[in-house]
Design a protein around this motif. Structure first.
Motif, PDB file in Angstrom:
ATOM      1  N   LYS A 200       0.694  -1.220   0.149  1.00  0.00           N
ATOM      2  CA  LYS A 200      -0.380   0.093   0.019  1.00  0.00           C
ATOM      3  C   LYS A 200       0.913   0.985  -0.029  1.00  0.00           C
ATOM      4  N   THR A 201       0.645   2.326  -0.819  1.00  0.00           N
ATOM      5  CA  THR A 201       1.047   3.689  -0.594  1.00  0.00           C
ATOM      6  C   THR A 201       0.532   4.228   0.838  1.00  0.00           C
ATOM      7  N   TYR A 202       1.750   4.815   1.289  1.00  0.00           N
ATOM      8  CA  TYR A 202       1.977   5.729   2.389  1.00  0.00           C
ATOM      9  C   TYR A 202       2.631   7.129   2.191  1.00  0.00           C
ATOM     10  N   PRO A 203       1.832   7.916   3.169  1.00  0.00           N
ATOM     11  CA  PRO A 203       2.615   9.284   2.692  1.00  0.00           C
ATOM     12  C   PRO A 203       4.217   9.451   3.742  1.00  0.00           C
ATOM     13  N   ALA A 204       5.254  10.135   3.462  1.00  0.00           N
ATOM     14  CA  ALA A 204       7.152  10.109   3.284  1.00  0.00           C
ATOM     15  C   ALA A 204       6.547  10.890   5.494  1.00  0.00           C
ATOM     16  N   LYS A 205       7.532  10.077   5.514  1.00  0.00           N
ATOM     17  CA  LYS A 205       7.569  10.654   7.155  1.00  0.00           C
ATOM     18  C   LYS A 205       7.698  12.506   7.348  1.00  0.00           C
ATOM     19  N   TYR A 206       8.205  13.052   6.585  1.00  0.00           N
ATOM     20  CA  TYR A 206       8.742  14.829   6.812  1.00  0.00           C
ATOM     21  C   TYR A 206       7.299  15.214   5.471  1.00  0.00           C
ATOM     22  N   ASP A 207       6.380  14.694   5.233  1.00  0.00           N
ATOM     23  CA  ASP A 207       5.392  15.193   4.088  1.00  0.00           C
ATOM     24  C   ASP A 207       4.869  16.125   5.373  1.00  0.00           C
ATOM     25  N   ARG A 208       4.457  17.479   4.853  1.00  0.00           N
ATOM     26  CA  ARG A 208       4.148  18.858   5.589  1.00  0.00           C
ATOM     27  C   ARG A 208       3.643  19.374   4.381  1.00  0.00           C
ATOM     28  N   ARG A 209       1.739  19.252   4.268  1.00  0.00           N
ATOM     29  CA  ARG A 209       1.012  19.649   3.359  1.00  0.00           C
ATOM     30  C   ARG A 209       1.124  20.702   3.217  1.00  0.00           C
TER      31      ARG A 209
ATOM     32  N   ALA B  17       4.275  16.552  10.932  1.00  0.00           N
ATOM     33  CA  ALA B  17       4.778  15.185  10.094  1.00  0.00           C
ATOM     34  C   ALA B  17       4.122  13.950  10.203  1.00  0.00           C
ATOM     35  N   GLN B  18       3.892  13.263   9.845  1.00  0.00           N
ATOM     36  CA  GLN B  18       3.364  12.077   9.942  1.00  0.00           C
ATOM     37  C   GLN B  18       4.048  11.134  10.949  1.00  0.00           C
ATOM     38  N   PHE B  19       3.735  10.077  11.185  1.00  0.00           N
ATOM     39  CA  PHE B  19       4.713   9.173  12.524  1.00  0.00           C
ATOM     40  C   PHE B  19       3.438   7.279  12.003  1.00  0.00           C
ATOM     41  N   THR B  20       3.920   6.474  11.911  1.00  0.00           N
ATOM     42  CA  THR B  20       2.730   4.928  13.189  1.00  0.00           C
ATOM     43  C   THR B  20       2.997   5.313  14.069  1.00  0.00           C
ATOM     44  N   PRO B  21       1.519   5.442  14.860  1.00  0.00           N
ATOM     45  CA  PRO B  21       1.400   5.491  15.696  1.00  0.00           C
ATOM     46  C   PRO B  21       1.185   3.660  16.645  1.00  0.00           C
ATOM     47  N   GLN B  22       1.618   3.370  17.589  1.00  0.00           N
ATOM     48  CA  GLN B  22       1.070   1.536  17.707  1.00  0.00           C
ATOM     49  C   GLN B  22      -0.157   1.910  18.523  1.00  0.00           C
ATOM     50  N   ILE B  23      -1.183   0.802  17.867  1.00  0.00           N
ATOM     51  CA  ILE B  23      -2.681   1.099  18.234  1.00  0.00           C
ATOM     52  C   ILE B  23      -3.099  -0.278  19.138  1.00  0.00           C
TER      53      ILE B  23
END
Length: 151
Positions: A4-13, A40-46
């Motif tokens: 799957k595609t995902y936004p880059a870590k430092y993607d600031r729209r 910035a983007q990050f992957t949370p622990q759910i």
């Protein structure tokens, strides 16, 4: 990420800077910069689960994560100001004072995410939940400088 595609870590729209400068007199200039940027983007622990370790003497905690970079940090903004004071006369060198501050209203920019474990006492026992804390970096920083050059 399973293809799957995902936004880059430092993607600031959103990234906006407004800069202004005004001469109060021949000797004094005031300047200001206002900066806004989305987080910035990050992957949370759910979630998490526990499994016995290999020697069966304890348990290991295995985290469960959301999709890659699925959540954004909080957006941030700051205001920087600067005063420049130039000399009255010509001398053998040119010099000027600069006085100002970075982040005038002390709003720190989030730069990472910490997992915060919360324990709440209820009538049936202790309830454990988790949340996220976003510590900031670089609050209010005053400065002054003297710049000079020889003629």
């Amino acid at each position: 990420n399973k293809g799957k595609t995902y936004p880059a870590k430092y993607d600031r729209r959103h990234d906006l800077s407004i800069v202004t400068s005004y001469d109060l007199s021949k000797r004094i200039t005031v300047g200001a910069v206002w900066v806004y940027s989305s987080g910035a983007q990050f992957t949370p622990q759910i979630g998490q689960y526990f499994v016995p370790n290999q020697s069966l003497t304890g348990v290991d905690r295995i985290p469960i994560y959301s999709d890659r970079n699925a959540v954004s940090l909080s957006s941030s903004h700051r205001l920087d100001i600067n005063f420049t004071i130039r000399p009255k006369k010509e001398k053998r060198w040119y010099g000027e004072w600069q006085i100002g501050c970075y982040n005038l209203y002390n709003r720190a920019t989030p730069y990472r995410v910490n997992i915060e474990i919360r324990e709440t006492q209820t009538a049936t026992g202790t309830e454990i939940s988790q949340g996220y804390e976003q510590p900031g970096l670089f609050g209010f920083i005053p400065y002054f400088t003297y710049n000079f050059k020889f003629k």
